[in-house]
Write an enzyme that holds these catalytic residues in place. Structure first.
Site: not given
Ligand code: RB5
Length: 147
Positions: A8, A65, A67, A98, A133
């Site tokens: 993203d 993204c 996180t 695994h 596994h």
């Molecule tokens: C975008 O702001 C953020 O929510 C996205 O990049 C991600 O971390 C979502 O899981």
């Protein structure tokens, strides 16, 4: 080996770095976007990569993204996908050995590009462990059809 990649807006810069790395290593990379860092919704990009892997058009998917969490949640909704959100290089081979993970999701806001490249290198180099596994992964697959 064919890799499908997407991000993203939060993962956009690292997608470029990671794609360059994959090309240098000789992988065939299909980039599903986005083409700029304008705000987008990560599930749209997770879906494209996950469907490509689930349909056998790529060996593995990589999604970035902020996180890695939202990408993993979205990709795991697609039948046949085992997406792992990895933020530590030590966990990357375990997701392959695994869990036979076929999509790797990465955090671009909390993990630097060089660490993510270490994660990718280890993930792509590690085969599935088979044996005990395999029966566990089969049980994951069964959950998709039973639910
Ligand atoms: C975008 O702001 C953020 O929510 C996205 O990049 C991600 O971390 C979502 O899981």
């Amino acid at each position: 080996m064919n890799i499908a990649i997407a991000s993203d807006h939060a993962g956009f810069d690292q997608k470029t770095t990671v794609t360059d790395y994959l090309h240098e290593q000789g992988y065939t990379v299909e980039d599903f976007g986005p083409a700029t860092d304008e705000s987008v919704d990560y599930p749209d990009f997770a879906e494209m990569v996950a469907r490509t892997v689930a349909e056998g058009m790529a060996d593995f998917g990589i999604l970035l993204c902020g996180t890695g969490i939202g990408m993993a949640m979205a990709a795991n909704k697609i039948e046949g996908i085992r997406a792992a959100n990895i933020t530590n290089p030590e966990l990357a081979p375990l997701a392959r050995e695994h869990n036979d993970a076929n999509v790797l999701t990465l955090s671009a806001r909390y993990v630097d590009a060089q660490t993510n490249i270490k994660i990718i290198k280890s993930f792509l180099a590690t085969p599935f462990g088979e044996g005990r596994h395999a029966q566990r992964v089969e049980k994951i697959k069964r959950l998709e059809v039973l639910d």
